[in-house]
Design a protein around this motif. Structure first.
Motif, PDB file in Angstrom:
ATOM      1  N   PHE A 288       0.869  -1.180   0.000  1.00  0.00           N
ATOM      2  CA  PHE A 288       0.000   0.000   0.000  1.00  0.00           C
ATOM      3  C   PHE A 288       0.909   1.235   0.000  1.00  0.00           C
ATOM      4  O   PHE A 288       0.995   1.954   0.992  1.00  0.00           O
ATOM      5  CB  PHE A 288      -0.912   0.010   1.227  1.00  0.00           C
ATOM      6  N   ALA A 289       1.580   1.456  -1.109  1.00  0.00           N
ATOM      7  CA  ALA A 289       2.659   2.450  -1.154  1.00  0.00           C
ATOM      8  C   ALA A 289       2.206   3.855  -0.779  1.00  0.00           C
ATOM      9  O   ALA A 289       2.962   4.627  -0.187  1.00  0.00           O
ATOM     10  CB  ALA A 289       3.297   2.459  -2.544  1.00  0.00           C
ATOM     11  N   GLY A 290       0.973   4.212  -1.132  1.00  0.00           N
ATOM     12  CA  GLY A 290       0.451   5.524  -0.749  1.00  0.00           C
ATOM     13  C   GLY A 290       1.355   6.659  -1.189  1.00  0.00           C
ATOM     14  O   GLY A 290       1.691   6.788  -2.365  1.00  0.00           O
ATOM     15  N   GLY A 291       1.773   7.496  -0.237  1.00  0.00           N
ATOM     16  CA  GLY A 291       2.632   8.633  -0.554  1.00  0.00           C
ATOM     17  C   GLY A 291       4.083   8.289  -0.758  1.00  0.00           C
ATOM     18  O   GLY A 291       4.905   9.186  -1.001  1.00  0.00           O
ATOM     19  N   GLY A 292       4.453   7.011  -0.617  1.00  0.00           N
ATOM     20  CA  GLY A 292       5.800   6.574  -0.970  1.00  0.00           C
ATOM     21  C   GLY A 292       6.849   6.666   0.122  1.00  0.00           C
ATOM     22  O   GLY A 292       8.041   6.537  -0.164  1.00  0.00           O
ATOM     23  N   THR A 293       6.450   6.836   1.379  1.00  0.00           N
ATOM     24  CA  THR A 293       7.445   6.985   2.443  1.00  0.00           C
ATOM     25  C   THR A 293       8.323   5.742   2.588  1.00  0.00           C
ATOM     26  O   THR A 293       9.544   5.838   2.669  1.00  0.00           O
ATOM     27  CB  THR A 293       6.761   7.299   3.790  1.00  0.00           C
ATOM     28  N   THR A 294       7.705   4.549   2.600  1.00  0.00           N
ATOM     29  CA  THR A 294       8.492   3.316   2.733  1.00  0.00           C
ATOM     30  C   THR A 294       9.497   3.195   1.606  1.00  0.00           C
ATOM     31  O   THR A 294      10.673   2.873   1.835  1.00  0.00           O
ATOM     32  CB  THR A 294       7.560   2.087   2.712  1.00  0.00           C
ATOM     33  N   GLN A 313      -2.153   8.533  -8.898  1.00  0.00           N
ATOM     34  CA  GLN A 313      -1.493   9.672  -8.264  1.00  0.00           C
ATOM     35  C   GLN A 313      -0.484   9.217  -7.210  1.00  0.00           C
ATOM     36  O   GLN A 313       0.563   9.824  -7.045  1.00  0.00           O
ATOM     37  CB  GLN A 313      -2.535  10.597  -7.635  1.00  0.00           C
ATOM     38  N   ALA A 314      -0.808   8.146  -6.484  1.00  0.00           N
ATOM     39  CA  ALA A 314       0.118   7.646  -5.472  1.00  0.00           C
ATOM     40  C   ALA A 314       1.428   7.202  -6.122  1.00  0.00           C
ATOM     41  O   ALA A 314       2.518   7.482  -5.612  1.00  0.00           O
ATOM     42  CB  ALA A 314      -0.517   6.481  -4.713  1.00  0.00           C
ATOM     43  N   ILE A 315       1.327   6.511  -7.242  1.00  0.00           N
ATOM     44  CA  ILE A 315       2.528   6.070  -7.949  1.00  0.00           C
ATOM     45  C   ILE A 315       3.328   7.273  -8.450  1.00  0.00           C
ATOM     46  O   ILE A 315       4.563   7.323  -8.337  1.00  0.00           O
ATOM     47  CB  ILE A 315       2.149   5.147  -9.126  1.00  0.00           C
ATOM     48  N   LYS A 316       2.636   8.264  -8.986  1.00  0.00           N
ATOM     49  CA  LYS A 316       3.329   9.448  -9.493  1.00  0.00           C
ATOM     50  C   LYS A 316       4.028  10.214  -8.376  1.00  0.00           C
ATOM     51  O   LYS A 316       5.161  10.676  -8.534  1.00  0.00           O
ATOM     52  CB  LYS A 316       2.334  10.357 -10.214  1.00  0.00           C
ATOM     53  N   VAL A 317       3.354  10.363  -7.235  1.00  0.00           N
ATOM     54  CA  VAL A 317       3.952  11.076  -6.102  1.00  0.00           C
ATOM     55  C   VAL A 317       5.171  10.328  -5.579  1.00  0.00           C
ATOM     56  O   VAL A 317       6.188  10.924  -5.242  1.00  0.00           O
ATOM     57  CB  VAL A 317       2.908  11.288  -4.983  1.00  0.00           C
ATOM     58  N   THR A 318       5.076   9.003  -5.502  1.00  0.00           N
ATOM     59  CA  THR A 318       6.209   8.202  -5.041  1.00  0.00           C
ATOM     60  C   THR A 318       7.390   8.356  -5.981  1.00  0.00           C
ATOM     61  O   THR A 318       8.541   8.514  -5.544  1.00  0.00           O
ATOM     62  CB  THR A 318       5.812   6.717  -4.935  1.00  0.00           C
ATOM     63  N   GLN A 323      12.773  10.741  -7.400  1.00  0.00           N
ATOM     64  CA  GLN A 323      13.564  11.613  -8.268  1.00  0.00           C
ATOM     65  C   GLN A 323      14.269  12.708  -7.476  1.00  0.00           C
ATOM     66  O   GLN A 323      15.397  13.095  -7.796  1.00  0.00           O
ATOM     67  CB  GLN A 323      12.666  12.223  -9.340  1.00  0.00           C
ATOM     68  N   LYS A 324      13.632  13.206  -6.426  1.00  0.00           N
ATOM     69  CA  LYS A 324      14.207  14.281  -5.620  1.00  0.00           C
ATOM     70  C   LYS A 324      15.459  13.821  -4.878  1.00  0.00           C
ATOM     71  O   LYS A 324      16.331  14.649  -4.572  1.00  0.00           O
ATOM     72  CB  LYS A 324      13.177  14.812  -4.615  1.00  0.00           C
ATOM     73  N   GLN A 325      15.566  12.539  -4.567  1.00  0.00           N
ATOM     74  CA  GLN A 325      16.724  12.056  -3.821  1.00  0.00           C
ATOM     75  C   GLN A 325      17.685  11.238  -4.687  1.00  0.00           C
ATOM     76  O   GLN A 325      18.577  10.561  -4.179  1.00  0.00           O
ATOM     77  CB  GLN A 325      16.279  11.227  -2.612  1.00  0.00           C
ATOM     78  N   THR A 326      17.510  11.317  -6.006  1.00  0.00           N
ATOM     79  CA  THR A 326      18.367  10.571  -6.923  1.00  0.00           C
ATOM     80  C   THR A 326      19.732  11.240  -7.057  1.00  0.00           C
ATOM     81  O   THR A 326      19.833  12.466  -7.176  1.00  0.00           O
ATOM     82  CB  THR A 326      17.700  10.466  -8.300  1.00  0.00           C
ATOM     83  N   ASP A 327      20.783  10.436  -7.053  1.00  0.00           N
ATOM     84  CA  ASP A 327      22.129  10.927  -7.345  1.00  0.00           C
ATOM     85  C   ASP A 327      22.851   9.871  -8.183  1.00  0.00           C
ATOM     86  O   ASP A 327      22.242   8.900  -8.638  1.00  0.00           O
ATOM     87  CB  ASP A 327      22.904  11.261  -6.069  1.00  0.00           C
ATOM     88  N   THR A 364      -1.499   7.230 -16.819  1.00  0.00           N
ATOM     89  CA  THR A 364      -0.442   6.246 -16.867  1.00  0.00           C
ATOM     90  C   THR A 364       0.840   6.847 -16.360  1.00  0.00           C
ATOM     91  O   THR A 364       1.260   7.895 -16.838  1.00  0.00           O
ATOM     92  CB  THR A 364      -0.225   5.756 -18.321  1.00  0.00           C
ATOM     93  N   PRO A 365       1.502   6.222 -15.356  1.00  0.00           N
ATOM     94  CA  PRO A 365       2.736   6.775 -14.819  1.00  0.00           C
ATOM     95  C   PRO A 365       3.859   6.749 -15.840  1.00  0.00           C
ATOM     96  O   PRO A 365       3.866   5.924 -16.753  1.00  0.00           O
ATOM     97  CB  PRO A 365       3.037   5.860 -13.635  1.00  0.00           C
ATOM     98  N   GLN A 366       4.820   7.618 -15.656  1.00  0.00           N
ATOM     99  CA  GLN A 366       5.965   7.699 -16.546  1.00  0.00           C
ATOM    100  C   GLN A 366       7.075   6.793 -16.062  1.00  0.00           C
ATOM    101  O   GLN A 366       7.353   6.708 -14.879  1.00  0.00           O
ATOM    102  CB  GLN A 366       6.495   9.138 -16.598  1.00  0.00           C
ATOM    103  N   ASN A 367       7.720   6.105 -16.977  1.00  0.00           N
ATOM    104  CA  ASN A 367       8.910   5.354 -16.632  1.00  0.00           C
ATOM    105  C   ASN A 367      10.051   6.322 -16.411  1.00  0.00           C
ATOM    106  O   ASN A 367      10.138   7.362 -17.058  1.00  0.00           O
ATOM    107  CB  ASN A 367       9.240   4.400 -17.790  1.00  0.00           C
TER     108      ASN A 367
END
Length: 380
Positions: A288-294, A313-318, A323-327, A364-367
């Motif tokens: 239940f990924a929801g907002g993606g915290t796990t 929307q949950a998948i997109k937000v996750t 992406q914000k923490q990608t390095d 549809t979410p983006q890859n």
């Protein structure tokens, strides 16, 4: 099983496709049995239908719905794996007795954690304010992964560190404790005879040779004349307080973490669970990924992961959080729709099929690498 995937779809159907004994840790924060519409947070039509169906038959329907999924979760856990199920007072008793004890067995129970969400005072009423959630911790076997973690020091404990020197902030603790000893710890050290202190005599907390080593390291504090020496204990030496079942040191989601998800859980909560029950390189699953915290925390802690949600929307937000923490060192991941079997869809109940098709048409979410994904996960 390929890992580091976000999948849009019904978690029950996806669970059935995952290999047995392949996941190290499962954290699930399923919709609570609260009958409150805030759980339909993104406005997806599929979510609305699922919300309405889930509680159509009351608590027994809800428990059956959840148990079916937990049975599959038990199957995919490794023998060393464990599950953390997050719920509240509405159904926690039912969930423990009729779901977790039934699926994992009573011997699978490890802990019942109580997370105190806030310290807000209750208004005057005929009942005390309910300001906690329950997190049940069950393991598939006695050979489960467990790493000792610590809670932060209380303010009262921090206040004890009121002395300072070139090594840092410290408090002092006794080197002499009550009770005579005839062995090494009862011997004279620095011209101090422990047997002559206190009404019934005292002894050193360790042997004289170790006291000499403490003294060479500058760790012994000699107070004014007449007071026995004490040991310096620096604040950076304390990892905190060993974990208990009452978690009152983790605050609700702070402003810098908030994504507008009403039931969003703080990252510190998931960090504690993931560190406790998994190691780097292990696989963490959130159905239940929801907002993606796990998923965001697992990725940051160098765990492999799999996240599922039926909300576009949950998948997109996750994905946005990832992406914000990608390095340069971040492991790659994919975002996809679940591949459904034609006959399974053909013979679905009409209302279930309606829920499914609306969810798929919601967007549809983006890859991560670009390009939309089709139903079978191939580029559209």
């Amino acid at each position: 099983m390929s890992i580091n995937r976000l999948i849009l779809g019904d978690n029950l159907e996806i669970l059935k496709t995952i290999e047995a004994d392949s996941v190290d840790l499962i954290y699930l924060d399923p919709p609570f049995f609260s009958n409150r519409n805030y759980e339909v947070i993104w406005g997806d039509a599929g979510e609305v239908r699922s919300f309405q169906d889930r509680w159509a038959g009351g608590i027994s329907h809800y428990i059956d719905w959840l148990k079916e999924r937990v049975e599959e979760m038990h199957r995919i856990l490794k023998p060393t794996g464990s599950i953390f199920l997050h719920c509240d007072w509405h159904a926690n008793a039912y969930i423990r007795v009729f779901v977790l004890d039934k699926v994992f067995g009573e011997d699978g129970f490890i802990n019942e954690f109580v997370w105190k969400r806030s310290s807000t005072r209750s208004s005057i009423s005929k009942a005390a304010r309910k300001n906690y959630d329950t997190i049940f911790y069950y393991a598939k076997s006695k050979n489960h992964i467990y790493n000792q973690v610590f809670m932060g020091l209380s303010q009262a404990s921090k206040d004890l560190y009121k002395n300072k020197d070139e090594k840092g902030v410290y408090q002092t603790v006794p080197l002499l404790v009550s009770g005579k000893r005839n062995g090494e710890t009862g011997k004279v050290w620095k011209n101090i005879d422990p047997n002559k202190h206190g009404k019934e005599g005292m002894h050193w907390v360790t042997t004289p040779d170790k006291l000499d080593e403490y003294d060479r390291q500058g760790l012994v504090y000699f107070p004014p004349k007449g007071v026995t020496p004490r040991l310096k204990y620096y604040s950076n030496q304390s990892p905190g307080v060993p974990l208990s079942e009452i978690w009152d040191d983790i605050l609700l989601v702070q402003r810098h973490e908030a994504i507008g998800y009403p039931t969003q859980k703080p990252e510190a909560l998931l960090e504690r669970i993931i560190k406790m029950a998994s190691n780097e390189g292990d696989t963490v699953f959130d159905p239940f990924a929801g907002g993606g915290t796990t998923i965001a925390v697992a990725d940051r802690l160098n765990r492999r992961w799999l996240g599922v949600d039926q909300s576009v929307q949950a998948i997109k937000v996750t994905e946005f959080r990832l992406q914000k923490q990608t390095d340069l060192f971040t492991a790659p991941y994919t975002v996809q729709l679940h591949k459904y079997d034609y006959d399974m869809l053909r013979y679905k109940d009409a209302f279930e099929f309606e829920s499914w098709i609306i969810a798929q048409c919601g967007g549809t979410p983006q890859n991560k690498k670009g390009g939309d994904k089709g139903i079978d996960g191939k580029a559209a």
